[in-house]
Scaffold this active site. Structure first.
Site, short mmCIF file in Angstrom:
data_model
loop_
_atom_site.label_atom_id
_atom_site.label_comp_id
_atom_site.label_asym_id
_atom_site.label_seq_id
_atom_site.Cartn_x
_atom_site.Cartn_y
_atom_site.Cartn_z
N SER A 172 34.18 28.42 33.54
CA SER A 172 32.83 28.60 34.09
C SER A 172 31.91 27.48 33.62
O SER A 172 32.13 26.88 32.57
CB SER A 172 32.26 29.94 33.62
OG SER A 172 30.89 30.04 33.93
N TYR A 189 30.71 36.28 26.79
CA TYR A 189 31.37 35.75 28.00
C TYR A 189 31.44 34.22 27.95
O TYR A 189 32.51 33.63 28.18
CB TYR A 189 30.58 36.20 29.23
CG TYR A 189 31.03 35.58 30.53
CD1 TYR A 189 32.10 36.10 31.24
CD2 TYR A 189 30.35 34.48 31.07
CE1 TYR A 189 32.51 35.53 32.43
CE2 TYR A 189 30.75 33.92 32.27
CZ TYR A 189 31.83 34.44 32.95
OH TYR A 189 32.23 33.88 34.14
P1 NAD Z 1 35.01 39.52 40.67
O1 NAD Z 1 34.33 40.68 40.07
O2 NAD Z 1 35.28 39.55 42.11
O3 NAD Z 1 36.39 39.24 39.95
C1 NAD Z 1 36.60 39.51 38.59
C2 NAD Z 1 37.87 40.32 38.53
O4 NAD Z 1 38.27 40.44 37.17
C3 NAD Z 1 37.71 41.73 39.04
O5 NAD Z 1 37.93 41.82 40.43
C4 NAD Z 1 38.78 42.47 38.25
O6 NAD Z 1 39.94 42.66 39.03
C5 NAD Z 1 39.11 41.54 37.10
N1 NAD Z 1 38.96 42.26 35.85
C6 NAD Z 1 37.84 42.48 35.15
N2 NAD Z 1 38.12 43.22 34.07
C7 NAD Z 1 39.44 43.48 34.11
C8 NAD Z 1 40.35 44.20 33.29
N3 NAD Z 1 39.94 44.84 32.18
N4 NAD Z 1 41.65 44.26 33.66
C9 NAD Z 1 42.08 43.66 34.78
N5 NAD Z 1 41.28 42.93 35.58
C10 NAD Z 1 39.98 42.86 35.24
O7 NAD Z 1 34.14 38.25 40.28
P2 NAD Z 1 34.45 36.68 40.38
O8 NAD Z 1 33.12 36.05 40.18
O9 NAD Z 1 35.26 36.34 41.54
O10 NAD Z 1 35.26 36.40 39.05
C11 NAD Z 1 36.47 35.67 39.04
C12 NAD Z 1 36.44 34.70 37.88
O11 NAD Z 1 35.44 33.73 38.13
C13 NAD Z 1 36.10 35.33 36.53
O12 NAD Z 1 36.94 34.78 35.54
C14 NAD Z 1 34.69 34.87 36.30
O13 NAD Z 1 34.39 34.79 34.93
C15 NAD Z 1 34.72 33.52 36.96
N6 NAD Z 1 33.41 32.94 37.27
C16 NAD Z 1 32.61 33.55 38.18
C17 NAD Z 1 31.38 32.98 38.45
C18 NAD Z 1 30.43 33.59 39.42
O14 NAD Z 1 29.27 33.15 39.51
N7 NAD Z 1 30.82 34.58 40.19
C19 NAD Z 1 30.98 31.82 37.78
C20 NAD Z 1 31.84 31.24 36.87
C21 NAD Z 1 33.06 31.81 36.62
#
Ligand code: NAD
Ligand code: MG
Length: 347
Positions: free
Chosen positions: A239, A252
């Site tokens: 991230s 985080y």
């Molecule tokens: P999202 O909520 O769609 O996906 C996150 C997923 O993590 C969830 O769908 C879930 O299946 C999984 N998860 C969470 N806790 C869990 C657990 N205990 N066991 C199993 N699975 C678990 O959101 P997203 O934004 O698509 O996130 C995907 C990745 O992108 C993450 O690593 C997040 O940190 C990263 N990210 C997101 C952003 C943003 O702005 N959305 C920015 C930077 C990084």
């Protein structure tokens, strides 16, 4: 465990949405059709803007609408289905060209957001996909399953909690059992809970955030490296928070810095074995992570407006980067973090 669906061939089906538009004609992650479909559709997928200029150019500032989501909150984990507006995961536009044909991928957090967009793109590129997600996310996983069903690849569902060692240590084994191999691991699941003051940060939250974001990434990478052949790839989702931590995301953001560091160290270890390890660092992307206690609700209305493009990204805008890092085209790229963040200074 759901039995994998098996089909004969990889297809790239035509899709039309409630606007009646056939998105399948457009191709790619950033479609280039006429400027007719700007606003999102409530309850349905969030279609990209059609701000055609000339020669296929798409203005990145308006390729997708600048969203101002209403204040909203869901329990963790959030559901894509309850996002307002819906996120766009490329289901109507991503067109594969066989770049991952015959490969076997395991993707964590694959039910929603970035992971779902990656699953759609990988499947349309011809890869069999194993989807890991929390059991509570089954409604989102079923929705993705319907999209994947038309691609003709094998799909394996692996619901469970990545903080549970006995669950996560079965994932590589189960993927191997269903597909006969593992060529791509995407460590994408992430836990993000906003806490204003370190005084209120519980031991339990710190441990859970590190368990899901870091320990599971270590464990799955270890298990994958044991069985992967040269040419295989591991892709970790880090991230912008790795370099630019928000004060309310201390735990985080620290995990994301750890993932970046782990990516470089493991790449040096596995590179000589022909396995490439890289990371993708998203900026503000509209996904269920944000309104399920990932941000203070009042920050959602201007989410992503501080990027150089002035808008939040959509999950569909991430998927091509994962496809690139998984494909042979990135054969000389190791230990790299590709930033997909709408414009923000990175180290
Ligand atoms: P999202 O909520 O769609 O996906 C996150 C997923 O993590 C969830 O769908 C879930 O299946 C999984 N998860 C969470 N806790 C869990 C657990 N205990 N066991 C199993 N699975 C678990 O959101 P997203 O934004 O698509 O996130 C995907 C990745 O992108 C993450 O690593 C997040 O940190 C990263 N990210 C997101 C952003 C943003 O702005 N959305 C920015 C930077 C990084
Ligand atoms: Mg989810």
């Amino acid at each position: 465990m759901t039995a994998p669906h098996e089909h004969d061939s990889v297809s790239d089906p035509a899709h039309s949405d409630e606007t009646g538009h056939d998105w399948s004609d457009e191709g790619g992650a950033l479609p280039d059709g006429p400027a007719t479909l700007g606003a999102h559709t409530r309850g349905g997928p969030h279609p990209p803007n059609r701000n055609h200029v000339h020669g296929g150019l798409v203005d990145p500032r308006t390729a997708f609408p600048k969203i101002e989501p209403p204040e909203q909150q869901q329990p963790e984990p959030g559901l894509d289905q309850k996002l307002e507006p819906r996120a766009y995961r490329g289901e109507h536009t991503y067109r594969g060209s066989g770049r991952l044909r015959g490969r076997n991928a395991l993707i964590t957090g694959a039910d929603s957001g970035i992971g779902a967009a990656v699953a759609i793109a990988f499947a349309r590129e011809g890869a069999n996909v194993a989807l890991a997600y929390l059991p509570a996310e089954q409604p989102d996983a079923v929705e993705i399953d319907k999209i994947l069903d038309e691609t003709g690849v094998k799909v394996l569902h692996l619901p469970g909690d990545l903080a549970d060692v006995s669950y996560r240590n079965t994932l590589v084994h189960k993927t191997l059992g269903a597909f006969g191999g593992l060529d791509i691991l995407v460590n994408n699941a992430g836990k993000q809970l906003s806490v204003e003051d370190i005084d209120e940060l519980s031991d339990e939250q710190i441990e859970q955030t590190f368990a899901v974001n870091v320990f599971a990434t270590f464990a799955l990478s270890r298990d994958a490296a044991r069985v992967m052949e040269p040419g295989s790839t591991i892709i970790n989702t880090t991230s912008i928070q790795a370099y630019s931590p928000s004060p309310h995301l201390l735990d985080y953001a620290s995990t994301k810095a750890a993932i970046n560091n782990f990516t470089k160290g493991l790449a040096a270890q596995l590179g000589p074995k022909g396995i490439r390890v890289n990371a993708v660092a998203p900026g503000p992307i509209w996904t269920p992570l944000q309104p399920s206690h990932g941000q203070p609700p009042e920050k959602l209305t201007s989410f992503g407006h501080d990027t150089w493009l002035g808008r939040a990204g959509q999950p569909a805008e991430l998927a091509p980067t994962y496809v690139f890092l998984a494909s042979n085209e990135s054969s000389y790229i190791l230990g790299e973090t590709l930033n997909v963040n709408g414009g923000r200074a990175t180290p």
